[in-house]
Motif scaffolding. Structure first.
Motif, PDB file in Angstrom:
ATOM      1  N   ASP A 266      13.318   1.938   1.377  1.00  0.00           N
ATOM      2  CA  ASP A 266      12.170   1.883   1.990  1.00  0.00           C
ATOM      3  C   ASP A 266      12.039   3.467   2.691  1.00  0.00           C
ATOM      4  O   ASP A 266      11.112   3.850   2.596  1.00  0.00           O
TER       5      ASP A 266
ATOM      6  N   GLY B 216       7.204  -0.601   2.660  1.00  0.00           N
ATOM      7  CA  GLY B 216       8.047  -0.805   1.351  1.00  0.00           C
ATOM      8  C   GLY B 216       7.538  -1.817   0.318  1.00  0.00           C
ATOM      9  O   GLY B 216       8.107  -1.868  -1.001  1.00  0.00           O
TER      10      GLY B 216
ATOM     11  N   HIS C 125      14.335  -1.674   0.450  1.00  0.00           N
ATOM     12  CA  HIS C 125      13.048  -2.251  -0.159  1.00  0.00           C
ATOM     13  C   HIS C 125      13.253  -3.815   0.501  1.00  0.00           C
ATOM     14  O   HIS C 125      14.042  -4.556   0.587  1.00  0.00           O
TER      15      HIS C 125
END
Length: 372
Positions: free
Chosen positions: A203, A352, A225
């Motif tokens: 992310d 994300g 993520h």
């Protein structure tokens, strides 16, 4: 999904590494540049006149997919104390690139990034700008465990980071428009490589380093993520007087907190005004705080995220191991970075979780406005 910093015996065996021993070949070429990978060698310097300099040698530009073919790329950014910048970049042909697998010896056209018995030498010549640097380490090389963050059910994807020179002495010769300066200062060198675009697994990440009196600090925080359960993969180095006194890797060893988080007006990504890392050494605990004062650089990727560089105060607090008393506090100022891959396509979703329209990603990307 699985995300972990490689620290188990099987990780060391897989990579042919020895715990706490860093060999010269580890700073050599670690990938096949034609096979879906990225790799770069990075150096920055803080010079006595207040200037900062970054130099990067890439196997392919940081703004393209790792699947791109070998495209040798050099970036140089010189920022003067008044904020004025000299930005230079060079894109070569595959034949312009050679790199040793035994040590750091990278050639891209007329540009070289080399290790030797006395340290590193870097030469860049682009247009009217010629830069020659020597970097002599004053802190031992550091690898956070294996230096590899692995992703996927079979740990098939990885991103690797090797801070070879956490702090060193710099001698620089700069020639721009026919005018030459010779300056001294301090510097840093790390080496990064991987087989997946960071945006596919992360992310965002924060990276920073600082020299605070006798102390050297290097920090990294990967935030995965959502598909990787938002795994936080941090690493912290603290050295004093040329000796490593704390090396902490992973969420069990490093507490990392993003505080005063807001959506940046210009980049539209989430930014922490305050970052705090907490870790332990042999006889002390350390709290390292980065407090953002101002933006130093922004590269906006549009819907694909942004790269930020910040300027502000860094504080290191050292306390007794049992927390009973504070031993000392040191402060200074430095630059640090945020690379954020938030798609910005849907602010109602968590960071994300948006669509991923691009297969790019790298850090420290100065001019293209730094780097991957």
């Amino acid at each position: 999904m699985h995300a972990v910093i490689g620290s188990l015996p099987r990780h060391y065996q897989r990579l042919n590494l020895t715990p706490d021993v860093i060999q010269p070949w580890e700073d050599g070429l670690r990938t096949d540049p034609a096979q879906g990978t990225f790799e770069w060698w990075y150096c920055d310097a803080h010079l006595a006149d207040g200037s900062t300099l970054t130099v990067e040698f890439h196997t392919k530009p940081p703004f393209v997919s790792p699947r791109a073919p070998l495209t040798p790329f050099v970036l140089l950014t010189l920022t003067r104390p008044d904020g004025s910048r000299t930005d230079r970049q060079y894109t070569g042909e595959p034949a312009d690139f050679t790199a040793s697998r035994e040590e750091c010896d990278v050639v891209i056209g007329p540009h070289t990034f080399r290790s030797g018995p006395d340290g590193y030498t870097i030469h860049v010549e682009i247009e009217d700008t010629v830069v020659d640097l020597t970097l002599t380490a004053q802190v031992p090389p550091w690898r956070p465990e294996t230096g590899h963050a692995f992703f996927g059910p079979d740990e098939e994807h990885y991103i690797a980071w090797l801070p070879v020179v956490a702090h060193g002495k710099v001698e620089a010769r700069l020639t721009i428009d026919g005018e030459t300066q010779e300056l001294t200062g301090s510097g840093y060198h790390d080496h990064n490589w991987g087989n997946i675009a960071p945006r596919k697994v992360l992310d965002h990440w924060y990276w920073g380093r600082a020299r605070l009196g006798e102390y050297t600090v290097v920090t990294l925080m990967f935030a995965g993520h959502e598909r990787y359960d938002k795994a936080v993969l941090p690493a912290v180095l603290v050295a004093k007087s040329g000796r490593i006194i704390a090396s902490a890797v992973g969420a069990d060893a490093v507490g990392c907190t993003e505080k005063e988080v807001f959506v940046h007006d210009d980049s539209k990504v989430q930014v922490a005004d305050r970052l705090e890392y907490r870790c332990a050494g042999d006889d002390s605990t350390f709290t390292i705080t980065f407090q953002r004062d101002q933006d130093a650089f922004l590269l906006n990727f549009g819907t694909a995220g942004a790269y930020h560089r910040f300027l502000g105060e860094v504080t290191l607090q050292r306390a007794a191991a049992d927390g009973s008393e504070e031993v000392e506090t040191v402060q200074g100022r430095t630059l640090w970075e945020l690379l954020h891959f938030d798609s910005k396509t849907n602010r109602s979703t968590e960071v994300g979780s948006g669509a991923d329209p691009h297969d790019t990603g790298h850090v420290r990307i100065p001019v293209i406005g730094h780097q991957a």
